[in-house]
Write a protein that holds these residues in place. Sequence first.
Motif, mmCIF file in Angstrom:
data_model
loop_
_atom_site.group_PDB
_atom_site.id
_atom_site.type_symbol
_atom_site.label_atom_id
_atom_site.label_comp_id
_atom_site.label_asym_id
_atom_site.label_seq_id
_atom_site.Cartn_x
_atom_site.Cartn_y
_atom_site.Cartn_z
ATOM 1 N N ARG A 5 0.840 -1.195 0.000
ATOM 2 C CA ARG A 5 0.000 0.000 0.000
ATOM 3 C C ARG A 5 0.875 1.245 0.000
ATOM 4 N NH1 ARG A 5 -4.050 -0.093 4.735
ATOM 5 N NH2 ARG A 5 -4.868 1.677 3.598
ATOM 6 N N GLN A 6 0.471 2.230 -0.777
ATOM 7 C CA GLN A 6 1.205 3.490 -0.820
ATOM 8 C C GLN A 6 0.884 4.298 0.422
ATOM 9 O OE1 GLN A 6 0.056 5.144 -4.595
ATOM 10 N NE2 GLN A 6 1.795 4.192 -5.606
ATOM 11 N N LYS A 23 -3.111 5.743 1.114
ATOM 12 C CA LYS A 23 -3.941 6.191 0.001
ATOM 13 C C LYS A 23 -5.292 5.488 0.050
ATOM 14 C CE LYS A 23 -2.077 7.262 -4.099
ATOM 15 N NZ LYS A 23 -1.539 7.116 -5.478
ATOM 16 N N LYS A 25 -8.959 3.998 -1.463
ATOM 17 C CA LYS A 25 -9.200 3.042 -2.560
ATOM 18 C C LYS A 25 -9.350 3.726 -3.904
ATOM 19 C CE LYS A 25 -11.234 -0.514 0.284
ATOM 20 N NZ LYS A 25 -12.396 -1.344 0.590
ATOM 21 N N GLY A 27 -7.762 6.348 -4.832
ATOM 22 C CA GLY A 27 -6.480 6.910 -5.239
ATOM 23 C C GLY A 27 -6.468 8.418 -5.317
ATOM 24 N N THR A 28 -7.437 9.074 -4.667
ATOM 25 C CA THR A 28 -7.560 10.526 -4.751
ATOM 26 C C THR A 28 -6.940 11.268 -3.580
ATOM 27 O OG1 THR A 28 -9.723 10.407 -3.698
ATOM 28 C CG2 THR A 28 -9.679 10.366 -6.107
ATOM 29 N N TYR A 30 -4.572 10.731 0.482
ATOM 30 C CA TYR A 30 -4.028 9.952 1.592
ATOM 31 C C TYR A 30 -4.796 10.384 2.830
ATOM 32 C CZ TYR A 30 -0.104 8.704 -1.393
ATOM 33 O OH TYR A 30 0.670 8.213 -2.399
#
Length: 58
Positions: A5-6, A23, A25, A27-28, A30
């Motif tokens: 995971r980032q 981040k 799910k 991806g918009t 953190y």
Amino acid sequence: MTEKRQFLGIMFECCNVYGRIYKNKEGTAYIGRCPKCLKSVVVKVGSEGTSNRFFRAY
């Protein structure tokens, strides 16, 4: 193999502790909380952002 995971490393100045926020799910952004006082932090992801991975939250 599991996908890593980032995350961003955050120094939470409110309690002087380090934590990671991950981040979402979509991806918009953190999203996370201070591990001690649970204060929220949101860092949006954008095309004009930065490549830095560590930040301070006040």
